[in-house]
Design a protein around this motif. Sequence first.
Motif, short mmCIF file in Angstrom:
data_model
loop_
_atom_site.label_atom_id
_atom_site.label_comp_id
_atom_site.label_asym_id
_atom_site.label_seq_id
_atom_site.Cartn_x
_atom_site.Cartn_y
_atom_site.Cartn_z
N ARG A 4 0.82 -1.21 0.00
CA ARG A 4 0.00 0.00 0.00
C ARG A 4 0.86 1.27 0.00
O ARG A 4 0.61 2.20 -0.73
N SER A 43 -10.23 6.75 6.43
CA SER A 43 -8.87 6.65 5.87
C SER A 43 -8.04 7.87 6.27
O SER A 43 -6.82 7.84 6.26
N ARG A 335 -8.40 -2.59 1.25
CA ARG A 335 -7.09 -3.23 1.42
C ARG A 335 -7.12 -4.72 1.14
O ARG A 335 -6.07 -5.36 1.03
N ARG A 341 -7.31 -0.62 -4.27
CA ARG A 341 -6.29 0.08 -3.48
C ARG A 341 -6.41 1.59 -3.49
O ARG A 341 -6.01 2.25 -2.55
#
Length: 396
Positions: A4, A43, A335, A341
Amino acid sequence: MMNRRQFVCTATSAAAFVRIPDVLAATTKYDLIIKGGRVIDPSRKLDATRDVGIAQGRIAAIAANISGDAAETIDAHGKLVVPGLIDIHTHAARAKEGPELCLADGVTGFIDAGSQGADRIAETIAIAKSAPQQGRVLINIGRAGILPEGDTMDLNRADVAAAREAIGRNRDMIVGIKARLSRDVAGANDFEVLRRAQEVATPFNIPVMIHMGQTVSPLPKLLALLKSGDVVTHMFAPPPNSIIDDAGHILPEVMAARRRGVRFDLGNGRSGHLRWDIADQVMKAGFLPDTFSTDWTPEGRAAGVINFENVMSKFLMLGMPLDQVIACATVNASRAFPVFRDRGTLKVGAPADVAVIELREGTFEFVDNYEGKRSGRQRLFPSATVLAGKRVATRA
Ligand SMILES: [Zn+2]
């Protein structure tokens, strides 16, 4: 495969991500502004009243007051504005109308989890490909897909070569393997079926999702075959072989699996997967789900599942904080599969997939998979969906 962090760095340095805000600063012109909603984006740990400006299909600005021109405005006062929902275990690609139905519920990304095996995978792939939102599939290790008599009751159906061949032909659309392991699906073959699923996965380096609960083999024996990135769905399934022991303690093998990167997913569904007393004990033990998923089917819309918001509301009732409920349906889910992504977030530059949701107060009834009824004081309802910067027509 990029992790990530690498992805974020690479994406941020890409020209497309940098250019858009500059252009906007000069023109202050947006395609769409979502005005005045309570923006919850786990996030970025954001929970505040904000306007969301969208241009060229991407999030262009998030600010207390965006004043520029916009071709269209969504009034979100009194509503929640969250990243588009990602449902990692649905059967949306079983029926042609599936993807559009869940898109109207705010689901801007989905995984069809094992509706079909190698023999008819082309059918689910065709539906996922024609879906307006991002849709991908897990191939059922049973080559004939979901069968009333049990997908892999006949072990010959767990055909490694056939599954590998199907994945090889559809690398862009098949993102993992589904192994349904309950006694009425795999019988005593569960362990061998899962072993074969991993054998299929290895050369492609893709995850396996297991459907746990009521298996012949003890759960720890099955968990031993799971690698980092694999997903355990139906985590609240009642015994035999649930994730807790009789005293309500999470099994040590379950804790160990999570520590090595195995994900634990809800998989609401309609029978055998969710029972309130087990959910109470698991939540009380502090073992919260990584992701929510509906295990949605067109039939599930009528009862039990209804939609993603209804499934999320069950966990508000069980005491999970709202931002964590949103996280399970957005950033955490993004994820689980690389295709998502860059989703599950409202950060500037991200694709503008947004769900506008209403949080209503009142008395609402929720059901588990065992006709257990409980009432809660809050329920989430879909209000509007934005996909790639465009408002989706609301469902009648
Ligand atoms: Zn399912």
